[in-house]
Design an enzyme around this catalytic site. Sequence first.
Site, PDB file in Angstrom:
ATOM      1  N   ASP A 189     -28.564  28.808  17.610  1.00 48.30           N
ATOM      2  CA  ASP A 189     -29.386  30.074  17.516  1.00 48.30           C
ATOM      3  C   ASP A 189     -29.910  29.948  16.147  1.00 48.30           C
ATOM      4  OD1 ASP A 189     -30.453  32.623  17.173  1.00 48.30           O
ATOM      5  OD2 ASP A 189     -28.349  33.631  17.491  1.00 48.30           O
ATOM      6  N   LYS A 203     -21.261  34.361  25.082  1.00 47.35           N
ATOM      7  CA  LYS A 203     -21.702  33.763  23.800  1.00 47.35           C
ATOM      8  C   LYS A 203     -20.475  34.598  22.955  1.00 47.35           C
ATOM      9  CE  LYS A 203     -24.693  33.214  20.033  1.00 47.35           C
ATOM     10  NZ  LYS A 203     -25.960  33.932  19.427  1.00 47.35           N
TER      11      LYS A 203
END
Length: 420
Positions: free
Chosen positions: A237, A386
């Site tokens: 990310d 996640k």
Amino acid sequence: MSSTIIEDIRARRVFDSRGSEAIEVEVFTVGGYGRAIAPMGASRGRGEAMPYPPGGVSEAVAAVERLVTPELVGLDAADQRLVDKVLHEVDGTKDFSRIGGNTAYAISMATAAAASSSLGISLFRHLGGSLVQELPYPLGNVVGGGKHVRGRGPDVQEMLVLPVGATDVLEALQANFLVHRRAGELLARADPGFTGGRGDEGAWAPKLGTEEALEVLAKACEDVAGELGFEVRMGLDVAASTLWREEENAYVYEREGMKRDRGEQVDFILELVERFKLIYVEDPLAEEDFEGFAELTRKARRLGCLICGDDLFVTSVERIARGAELGAATAIIIKPNQVGTLSDTADAVRAAREAGMVPVASHRSGESTDPHLAHLAVGLRCPIIKTGVLGGERVAKLNELLRIAEELGEVAKMAKLPVA
Ligand code: 2PG
Ligand code: MG
């Protein structure tokens, strides 16, 4: 009277995993009870709902008592769409700035939890129906940087792992925990100043650059894959909006002393995808750059890597429609508190799926020990969840996946991943 009728709602100030104030809401029905605490992001997208009204959590608590409770008492908690519609009406703004998106989330989720408890069924069944059977793969944050370590680690916010070869949840969790542990051992060797410190989501926070950290993580994945006998892949990310400096027209990597313009950023990400065989890259570009996302998505598709929008989409149906038109992404982060209600969240998941995007149910960096996210992921059929690896607030959701798998019993199966 039906057991799912709402009798009372209570709200209070509590604290999240960062020690910041958060709202907790309890919903009491004739035959049951539900409770939820709102999570909170540190790297928030500009298009997200306002988490709280200007007066913060205490104003939100007062708003629940004064504005929301009188409207919701007497409604049916099983009628989620109606409850969520009333929340929008009571608030009256586009971004929930009157009562707060986090307030709306806590009420919406607590309502669903109360309905499922009144009906005597699990939350995932209440949200997903009796045909639900797929379990998501856990995408776990192992090495962290960016805002989650206050700029003292790698420039990239999260280096993640996805145990793609696992055949059940237990194996998948074991893999992520082992990689986290192994990465800690290897980081101690790679970074002489490493103290074992961890960021907001329990990921290790070494003083290394992105590529050095990825090299260590790759070795940890390789070791664990060898031990367990199945593949564990890596992802990122980038949270690129936090690196983007409008005035410099560049992504600024402070630790590395590098600046990259949009083209260089795209090339850099593609290099990392190829070199580390990345399966997933979230927010590789700034949150308004739909065209840049589309270019990267086209190029990454050939390499079998998902390009995921978080700040880009903020779980918003309008922004998903814009992204769908341009082919901006192949995956999307689903964070209910970005939009406020479960109905909006379900609409976003449906729109994303119709546009061919993989929905990834996601935690926030500031979390509670609520397990609800696991139920949401299973109920809304998200193939990936996640939710970090270490820390009680992360493990709470991971352990809940094991309980859900057990309840599903012999019909349980892992979701199908679109790339592997
Ligand atoms: C993200 C999240 C969660 P935050 O960017 O994806 O990992 O961080 O909750 O701080 O927005
Ligand atoms: Mg993100």
